[in-house]
Enzyme design. Structure first.
Site, PDB file in Angstrom:
ATOM      1  N   GLU A  17      -5.201   3.465   5.601  1.00  0.00           N
ATOM      2  CA  GLU A  17      -5.125   2.275   4.762  1.00  0.00           C
ATOM      3  C   GLU A  17      -5.614   1.078   5.559  1.00  0.00           C
ATOM      4  O   GLU A  17      -5.243   0.896   6.717  1.00  0.00           O
ATOM      5  CB  GLU A  17      -3.686   2.031   4.304  1.00  0.00           C
ATOM      6  N   THR A  48      -6.100  -2.337   0.481  1.00  0.00           N
ATOM      7  CA  THR A  48      -5.030  -3.136  -0.111  1.00  0.00           C
ATOM      8  C   THR A  48      -5.596  -4.361  -0.816  1.00  0.00           C
ATOM      9  O   THR A  48      -6.791  -4.670  -0.717  1.00  0.00           O
ATOM     10  CB  THR A  48      -4.026  -3.610   0.952  1.00  0.00           C
ATOM     11  N   ALA A  51      -5.171 -10.717   1.213  1.00  0.00           N
ATOM     12  CA  ALA A  51      -4.085 -11.514   1.788  1.00  0.00           C
ATOM     13  C   ALA A  51      -4.161 -12.945   1.276  1.00  0.00           C
ATOM     14  O   ALA A  51      -5.129 -13.359   0.660  1.00  0.00           O
ATOM     15  CB  ALA A  51      -4.192 -11.491   3.311  1.00  0.00           C
ATOM     16  N   HIS A  76      -6.457  -0.652  -4.321  1.00  0.00           N
ATOM     17  CA  HIS A  76      -5.178  -1.121  -4.824  1.00  0.00           C
ATOM     18  C   HIS A  76      -5.420  -2.112  -5.962  1.00  0.00           C
ATOM     19  O   HIS A  76      -6.347  -2.923  -5.919  1.00  0.00           O
ATOM     20  CB  HIS A  76      -4.394  -1.826  -3.721  1.00  0.00           C
ATOM     21  N   ARG A 106       2.812  -2.692  -9.024  1.00  0.00           N
ATOM     22  CA  ARG A 106       3.315  -3.919  -9.643  1.00  0.00           C
ATOM     23  C   ARG A 106       2.862  -5.119  -8.835  1.00  0.00           C
ATOM     24  O   ARG A 106       2.404  -6.120  -9.371  1.00  0.00           O
ATOM     25  CB  ARG A 106       4.839  -3.887  -9.719  1.00  0.00           C
ATOM     26  N   GLY A 107       3.021  -5.035  -7.516  1.00  0.00           N
ATOM     27  CA  GLY A 107       2.680  -6.146  -6.630  1.00  0.00           C
ATOM     28  C   GLY A 107       3.880  -7.034  -6.373  1.00  0.00           C
ATOM     29  O   GLY A 107       4.907  -6.961  -7.062  1.00  0.00           O
ATOM     30  N   ASP A 108       3.758  -7.870  -5.356  1.00  0.00           N
ATOM     31  CA  ASP A 108       4.842  -8.788  -4.988  1.00  0.00           C
ATOM     32  C   ASP A 108       4.813 -10.024  -5.879  1.00  0.00           C
ATOM     33  O   ASP A 108       3.748 -10.531  -6.236  1.00  0.00           O
ATOM     34  CB  ASP A 108       4.694  -9.221  -3.523  1.00  0.00           C
ATOM     35  N   HIS A 146      13.337   1.944  -3.492  1.00  0.00           N
ATOM     36  CA  HIS A 146      12.736   0.621  -3.635  1.00  0.00           C
ATOM     37  C   HIS A 146      13.821  -0.434  -3.399  1.00  0.00           C
ATOM     38  O   HIS A 146      14.947  -0.290  -3.878  1.00  0.00           O
ATOM     39  CB  HIS A 146      12.142   0.463  -5.034  1.00  0.00           C
ATOM     40  N   GLN A 173       5.964   4.664   0.961  1.00  0.00           N
ATOM     41  CA  GLN A 173       6.145   3.539   1.872  1.00  0.00           C
ATOM     42  C   GLN A 173       6.389   4.122   3.266  1.00  0.00           C
ATOM     43  O   GLN A 173       6.800   5.284   3.404  1.00  0.00           O
ATOM     44  CB  GLN A 173       7.339   2.707   1.403  1.00  0.00           C
TER      45      GLN A 173
END
Length: 291
Positions: A17, A48, A51, A76, A106-108, A146, A173
């Site tokens: 990754e 990913t 940022a 992603h 879903r994402g942060d 989670h 994870q």
């Protein structure tokens, strides 16, 4: 090529990754990293989201760079702050670039940003992509649960919804205790989740990893790692070697115990990727030969 085909043909799928450079940096800054990682011949490389709060913006271009180096990319895609039109535009771009594999997330949450009225969960995104067609869909999972789930059992029930929505394989994870992975695998089997699961491994090779990743992930730290951190925290070379050694031990045990693949979080560090890849090459070859 759909990644689901890889899992049908190999018993141990191995991948890396990477993450895009900062929004202010040229995308070409990551080209050398991609070229070095591609030379190690992973089965695929996941990319990913960008940022700095820029979301999905740069992921397609980085994924295209991976593809141009002869390795299948897994892009992603997050949805928590996206409309249906946003997601469809992202899917259009990926399709135009020839990207066929998506990790649906879903994402942060971003403080102050409006949340999607359509995509509250990764399962909603997976269902949307599946209905559209043209992509293979991967999903994320958490061997220790989670952080927002009330229990691991509840988390597994939600994961079943994700798989039922069209996810064909799962990446975990990061974790540091293999027993957590084996217990989680048993829970998945009991819940009727039978898609391949890759074990996510992050070598703790720098002080920054120790300080940041552990606090963000919430992963349990076994005594063996704690002793290494305490002993080598201010000795960069020794910490690097100890982190690589622990990751190799983890991977060998996982593969010997039937893990269907290894997903290495290499933090854009080709040296670490090469050291680990070379160390486990014989084990990976034997597992795939036996299959």
């Amino acid at each position: 090529m759909f990644l689901s085909e890889l899992f049908r043909s190999k018993r141990a799928v191995c991948s890396f990754e990477i993450f895009p450079p900062k929004p202010t940096a040229d995308i070409a800054a990551v080209r050398g990293t991609i070229e070095e990682l591609s030379a190690l011949k992973p089965d695929y490389i996941s990319v990913t989201c960008s940022a700095g709060g820029s979301g999905n913006a740069r992921t397609p271009q980085i994924a295209q760079l991976v593809k141009s180096c002869g390795v299948e990319p897994l892009a992603h895609l997050t949805c928590i702050h996206s409309s249906r039109a946003d997601i469809d535009a992202a899917l259009d771009e990926l399709q135009q670039l020839g990207i066929e594999n998506i990790l649906a997330l879903r994402g942060d949450r971003i403080a102050g940003a409006a949340e999607s009225t359509v995509f509250a969960h990764a399962s909603d995104l997976a269902a949307h992509i599946s209905a559209r067609g043209g992509f293979d869909i991967a999903g994320a999972c958490y061997p220790e649960g989670h952080p927002e789930s009330a229990s691991l059992a509840e988390d597994v029930r939600n994961l079943k919804k994700k798989v039922d929505a069209g996810v064909t394989h799962l990446n975990t994870q990061l974790f540091f205790d293999n027993e957590d992975f084996y217990r989680f695998r048993d829970l998945l089997a009991a819940a009727g989740i039978d898609v391949p699961v890759q074990a996510g491994i992050m070598p703790l090779v720098k002080k920054s990893h120790v300080d940041r990743i552990i606090s963000l992930s919430g992963a349990k730290i076994p005594a063996k790692i704690s002793r290494s951190i305490a002993r080598f925290y201010d000795k960069p070379e020794a910490l690097m070697e100890a982190g690589i050694a622990y990751a190799v031990d983890q991977i060998v045990d996982l593969l010997a115990s039937g893990a269907q693949g290894i997903h290495l979080y290499v933090m854009n560090n080709p040296y670490v990727a090469r050291r680990i890849t070379e160390s486990i090459a014989g084990v990976v070859a034997e597992v795939n030969r036996a299959g």
